[in-house]
Design a protein around this motif. Structure first.
Motif, PDB file in Angstrom:
ATOM      1  N   TRP A  59       0.818  -1.211   0.000  1.00  0.00           N
ATOM      2  CA  TRP A  59       0.000   0.000   0.000  1.00  0.00           C
ATOM      3  C   TRP A  59       0.856   1.267   0.000  1.00  0.00           C
ATOM      4  O   TRP A  59       0.553   2.227  -0.677  1.00  0.00           O
ATOM      5  CB  TRP A  59      -0.924  -0.016   1.223  1.00  0.00           C
ATOM      6  CG  TRP A  59      -2.011   0.997   1.150  1.00  0.00           C
ATOM      7  CD1 TRP A  59      -2.080   2.180   1.828  1.00  0.00           C
ATOM      8  CD2 TRP A  59      -3.198   0.933   0.353  1.00  0.00           C
ATOM      9  NE1 TRP A  59      -3.239   2.848   1.512  1.00  0.00           N
ATOM     10  CE2 TRP A  59      -3.944   2.098   0.610  1.00  0.00           C
ATOM     11  CE3 TRP A  59      -3.702   0.009  -0.544  1.00  0.00           C
ATOM     12  CZ2 TRP A  59      -5.161   2.358  -0.001  1.00  0.00           C
ATOM     13  CZ3 TRP A  59      -4.925   0.265  -1.156  1.00  0.00           C
ATOM     14  CH2 TRP A  59      -5.639   1.431  -0.880  1.00  0.00           C
ATOM     15  N   ASN A  60       1.929   1.236   0.779  1.00  0.00           N
ATOM     16  CA  ASN A  60       2.764   2.427   0.965  1.00  0.00           C
ATOM     17  C   ASN A  60       4.026   2.333   0.123  1.00  0.00           C
ATOM     18  O   ASN A  60       4.942   1.593   0.462  1.00  0.00           O
ATOM     19  CB  ASN A  60       3.137   2.589   2.448  1.00  0.00           C
ATOM     20  CG  ASN A  60       1.917   2.723   3.319  1.00  0.00           C
ATOM     21  OD1 ASN A  60       1.057   3.539   3.062  1.00  0.00           O
ATOM     22  ND2 ASN A  60       1.830   1.900   4.347  1.00  0.00           N
ATOM     23  N   LEU A  70      -4.397   0.936  -7.738  1.00  0.00           N
ATOM     24  CA  LEU A  70      -5.718   0.308  -7.837  1.00  0.00           C
ATOM     25  C   LEU A  70      -6.711   1.195  -8.590  1.00  0.00           C
ATOM     26  O   LEU A  70      -7.527   0.697  -9.373  1.00  0.00           O
ATOM     27  CB  LEU A  70      -6.268   0.003  -6.440  1.00  0.00           C
ATOM     28  CG  LEU A  70      -5.673  -1.206  -5.750  1.00  0.00           C
ATOM     29  CD1 LEU A  70      -6.128  -1.266  -4.300  1.00  0.00           C
ATOM     30  CD2 LEU A  70      -6.048  -2.489  -6.482  1.00  0.00           C
ATOM     31  N   GLU A  71      -6.647   2.499  -8.350  1.00  0.00           N
ATOM     32  CA  GLU A  71      -7.545   3.413  -9.066  1.00  0.00           C
ATOM     33  C   GLU A  71      -7.294   3.341 -10.565  1.00  0.00           C
ATOM     34  O   GLU A  71      -8.240   3.341 -11.359  1.00  0.00           O
ATOM     35  CB  GLU A  71      -7.366   4.844  -8.535  1.00  0.00           C
ATOM     36  CG  GLU A  71      -7.940   5.021  -7.140  1.00  0.00           C
ATOM     37  CD  GLU A  71      -7.564   6.329  -6.470  1.00  0.00           C
ATOM     38  OE1 GLU A  71      -6.659   7.040  -6.983  1.00  0.00           O
ATOM     39  OE2 GLU A  71      -8.159   6.636  -5.422  1.00  0.00           O
ATOM     40  N   PRO A  83      -7.075 -10.426 -10.009  1.00  0.00           N
ATOM     41  CA  PRO A  83      -7.272 -10.352  -8.556  1.00  0.00           C
ATOM     42  C   PRO A  83      -6.077  -9.692  -7.864  1.00  0.00           C
ATOM     43  O   PRO A  83      -4.924  -9.950  -8.211  1.00  0.00           O
ATOM     44  CB  PRO A  83      -7.382 -11.821  -8.132  1.00  0.00           C
ATOM     45  CG  PRO A  83      -7.611 -12.596  -9.382  1.00  0.00           C
ATOM     46  CD  PRO A  83      -7.037 -11.795 -10.499  1.00  0.00           C
ATOM     47  N   VAL A  84      -6.379  -8.835  -6.890  1.00  0.00           N
ATOM     48  CA  VAL A  84      -5.346  -8.117  -6.147  1.00  0.00           C
ATOM     49  C   VAL A  84      -5.482  -8.437  -4.666  1.00  0.00           C
ATOM     50  O   VAL A  84      -6.579  -8.364  -4.099  1.00  0.00           O
ATOM     51  CB  VAL A  84      -5.449  -6.594  -6.373  1.00  0.00           C
ATOM     52  CG1 VAL A  84      -4.402  -5.852  -5.532  1.00  0.00           C
ATOM     53  CG2 VAL A  84      -5.294  -6.246  -7.852  1.00  0.00           C
ATOM     54  N   LEU A 102     -12.041  -0.432  -3.746  1.00  0.00           N
ATOM     55  CA  LEU A 102     -11.355  -0.522  -5.034  1.00  0.00           C
ATOM     56  C   LEU A 102     -11.245  -1.961  -5.533  1.00  0.00           C
ATOM     57  O   LEU A 102     -10.587  -2.210  -6.540  1.00  0.00           O
ATOM     58  CB  LEU A 102      -9.974   0.130  -4.933  1.00  0.00           C
ATOM     59  CG  LEU A 102     -10.017   1.648  -4.751  1.00  0.00           C
ATOM     60  CD1 LEU A 102      -8.643   2.191  -4.384  1.00  0.00           C
ATOM     61  CD2 LEU A 102     -10.540   2.326  -6.018  1.00  0.00           C
ATOM     62  N   GLY A 103     -11.874  -2.898  -4.831  1.00  0.00           N
ATOM     63  CA  GLY A 103     -12.026  -4.242  -5.361  1.00  0.00           C
ATOM     64  C   GLY A 103     -10.977  -5.268  -4.977  1.00  0.00           C
ATOM     65  O   GLY A 103     -10.909  -6.322  -5.617  1.00  0.00           O
ATOM     66  N   VAL A 104     -10.166  -5.016  -3.937  1.00  0.00           N
ATOM     67  CA  VAL A 104      -9.178  -6.032  -3.577  1.00  0.00           C
ATOM     68  C   VAL A 104      -9.865  -7.280  -3.052  1.00  0.00           C
ATOM     69  O   VAL A 104     -10.946  -7.212  -2.470  1.00  0.00           O
ATOM     70  CB  VAL A 104      -8.132  -5.524  -2.551  1.00  0.00           C
ATOM     71  CG1 VAL A 104      -7.383  -4.329  -3.079  1.00  0.00           C
ATOM     72  CG2 VAL A 104      -8.758  -5.242  -1.220  1.00  0.00           C
TER      73      VAL A 104
END
Length: 126
Positions: A59-60, A70-71, A83-84, A102-104
């Motif tokens: 993430w960071n 992700l966006e 898939p994430v 965002l669909g993870v």
């Protein structure tokens, strides 16, 4: 068992090495490419004719973080089907909620031990 190709998006070289070492202990046919941030990952995906079966995403990161990646992934229909899984030291509720929006598929807080990493990654892959 089908061979699975993974893309790890993580800027930390130690975490990259631990992740690859963990994959070697998982009894499944796997291969892994590395991207050092979201921008690097998008460039690799743009060049690739065969997309990964799964993306593990920190993430960071500098330059383009996990949320920004992700966006952008969501804007591209051909890529948003990949898939994430978030694997990050960040465990804030707001981060998790944003990632889910965002669909993870799953959010994993990076374990404190190598065995914990192996177990967490194996749980996703097996």
């Amino acid at each position: 068992m089908k061979h699975r190709h993974i893309l790890l998006v993580d800027d930390d070289a130690d975490d990259q090495e631990f992740f690859r070492d963990a994959l070697e202990l998982i009894p499944a046919p796997l291969s892994c490419d590395i991207a050092v941030n979201g921008k690097d990952a998008l460039q690799k995906l743009a060049k690739n004719e065969h997309f990964p079966d799964l993306i593990f995403l920190d993430w960071n990161m500098p330059i383009m973080n996990g949320q920004q990646f992700l966006e952008e992934l969501c804007r591209q229909p051909i890529l948003r089907a990949i898939p994430v899984i978030i694997i990050s030291t960040s465990s804030h509720d707001q981060t998790r909620q944003t990632a889910e929006r965002l669909g993870v598929r799953q959010f994993i807080t990076k374990p404190n031990s190598f065995k914990g990493l192996v177990d967490a990654v194996a749980a996703v892959l097996l």
